[in-house]
Design a protein around this motif. Structure first.
Motif, PDB file in Angstrom:
ATOM      1  N   GLU A 221       0.832  -1.213   0.000  1.00 62.44           N
ATOM      2  CA  GLU A 221       0.000   0.000   0.000  1.00 62.44           C
ATOM      3  C   GLU A 221       0.868   1.265   0.000  1.00 62.44           C
ATOM      4  O   GLU A 221       0.580   2.226  -0.722  1.00 62.44           O
ATOM      5  CB  GLU A 221      -0.936  -0.038   1.225  1.00 62.44           C
ATOM      6  CG  GLU A 221      -1.932   1.108   1.328  1.00 62.44           C
ATOM      7  CD  GLU A 221      -2.951   1.171   0.192  1.00 62.44           C
ATOM      8  OE1 GLU A 221      -2.958   0.293  -0.685  1.00 62.44           O
ATOM      9  OE2 GLU A 221      -3.725   2.160   0.172  1.00 62.44           O
ATOM     10  N   ARG A 224       2.256   1.604  -3.473  1.00 66.70           N
ATOM     11  CA  ARG A 224       1.189   1.967  -4.422  1.00 66.70           C
ATOM     12  C   ARG A 224       0.933   3.479  -4.345  1.00 66.70           C
ATOM     13  O   ARG A 224       0.927   4.172  -5.362  1.00 66.70           O
ATOM     14  CB  ARG A 224      -0.100   1.193  -4.092  1.00 66.70           C
ATOM     15  CG  ARG A 224      -1.207   1.359  -5.122  1.00 66.70           C
ATOM     16  CD  ARG A 224      -2.538   0.804  -4.650  1.00 66.70           C
ATOM     17  NE  ARG A 224      -3.108   1.554  -3.538  1.00 66.70           N
ATOM     18  CZ  ARG A 224      -3.726   2.726  -3.655  1.00 66.70           C
ATOM     19  NH1 ARG A 224      -3.864   3.310  -4.833  1.00 66.70           N
ATOM     20  NH2 ARG A 224      -4.203   3.342  -2.576  1.00 66.70           N
ATOM     21  N   GLN A 269      -5.765   2.632   6.106  1.00 68.00           N
ATOM     22  CA  GLN A 269      -5.534   3.074   4.721  1.00 68.00           C
ATOM     23  C   GLN A 269      -5.680   4.595   4.591  1.00 68.00           C
ATOM     24  O   GLN A 269      -4.884   5.256   3.916  1.00 68.00           O
ATOM     25  CB  GLN A 269      -6.518   2.385   3.766  1.00 68.00           C
ATOM     26  CG  GLN A 269      -6.295   0.888   3.606  1.00 68.00           C
ATOM     27  CD  GLN A 269      -7.146   0.052   4.565  1.00 68.00           C
ATOM     28  OE1 GLN A 269      -7.551   0.507   5.624  1.00 68.00           O
ATOM     29  NE2 GLN A 269      -7.430  -1.192   4.181  1.00 68.00           N
TER      30      GLN A 269
END
Ligand SMILES: NC(=O)c1ccc[n+]([C@@H]2O[C@H](COP(=O)([O-])OP(=O)(O)OC[C@H]3O[C@@H](n4cnc5c(N)ncnc54)[C@H](OP(=O)(O)O)[C@@H]3O)[C@@H](O)[C@H]2O)c1
Length: 277
Positions: A221, A224, A269
């Motif tokens: 993550e 990314r 997130q």
């Protein structure tokens, strides 16, 4: 209100200072290690008596988990005796104490998200010393907030920065995919600590961001969001033996927050996206 932050140069200390500076009516005392060594009982008493804080937030700790295995005395001094000194000095002047603790007080073998009511069973020197810190703070000051967090990142050295730095020199990387936890931003943790103090909501609290992932998933993550093209592949803990055994499943549930003031943390997130952007 007068707030004393110890270990003020660490990740959490810096973030608390930033957030408190935005709040009116707060008189901040920021004590770095060179201003106040929490392991020195005489210094702690004279500093606290002179400054007369209403609340002490202890952000000082020996956080190098692997080093603690070989520096046991130092770990007990900083993670257990230091918090005791602060709790006791605070108690003498009627002040409150915030002690920050860790998911490593659990063994991580239950395979369910852990609440404040689950049994502790630390497996490392770091975990044992942090648990003793909790117990000593409870015993030496009834006005305590004990806040357990995990996988913390903010302004300082942390996993996120390490991975980004490694990506600069590595085309491929292997990251552990059999340990689960919850990455937590110092922003979320600081907000919760400030709220607990405002509410005078004493006790033991879990405070991590929401959700769970492995270190491998967390790294994917991070890369990314940052557009990093280093190839990441999953591996097992056995492939990366470390001096201190890591808990396999140490996802904390913010159960006491849910039941009392409400859980104001974001998903991991959302928090990492804001941190990296
Ligand atoms: N980082 C994590 O992933 C994590 C996870 C779970 C829980 N926690 C807990 O969260 C809290 C905050 O962690 P953090 O990541 O902000 O820690 P950090 O960045 O490592 O900061 C700790 C600070 O404590 C200071 N310190 C060490 N010994 C001291 C002493 N004897 N007297 C005064 N200050 C001393 C250090 O000073 P120097 O800079 O001079 O060494 C450092 O500034 C800690 O209680 C930690 O156990 C952290």
């Amino acid at each position: 209100m007068k707030i004393l932050i110890t270990g003020a140069n660490g990740q959490l200390g810096r973030e608390l200072a930033n957030q408190y500076k935005e709040i009116k009516g707060i008189d901040l005392i920021l004590a770095k290690r060179e201003d106040l060594d929490i392991t020195n009982v005489h210094n702690v008493y004279s500093f606290v008596n002179e400054m007369e804080p209403d609340v002490i937030i202890n952000c000082a700790a020996h956080t190098a988990v692997d080093k603690c295995e070989t520096e046991e005395d130092m770990a007990y001094k900083i993670n257990a005796i230091g918090p005791k000194n602060l709790a006791s000095a605070a108690n003498q002047i009627g002040a409150e104490i915030v002690q920050v603790s860790t998911d490593y007080v659990f063994d991580g073998n239950l395979n369910k998200s852990l609440t404040e009511f689950d049994p502790v069973n630390p497996q490392t020197v770091y975990g044992k010393t942090k648990l003793e810190g909790e117990i000593l703070v409870k015993n030496h000051n009834p006005k305590h907030y004990i806040v357990r967090t995990a996988w913390l990142y903010g302004d300082g050295n942390n996993f996120v920065k390490t991975m980004i730095n490694l990506s600069k020199t590595h085309k491929t990387m292997k990251v552990v995919n059999d340990q689960k936890g919850t990455p937590t931003s110092t922003k979320d943790l600081a907000r919760v600590i400030i709220k607990l103090i405002e509410d005078k909501n004493y006790g033991v609290f879990h405070c991590t961001c929401k959700g769970e992932c492995t270190w491998y998933e967390f790294t994917k993550e991070i890369f990314r969001i940052k557009g990093i093209d280093t190839e990441v592949s999953p591996c097992t803990t056995d492939e990366f033996p470390r001096p201190a055994k890591r808990p396999e499943y140490s996802v904390l549930r913010n159960y006491m927050l849910e039941l009392t003031t409400g859980d104001i943390t974001r998903t991991w997130q959302e928090a990492i996206k804001e941190y990296l952007e």
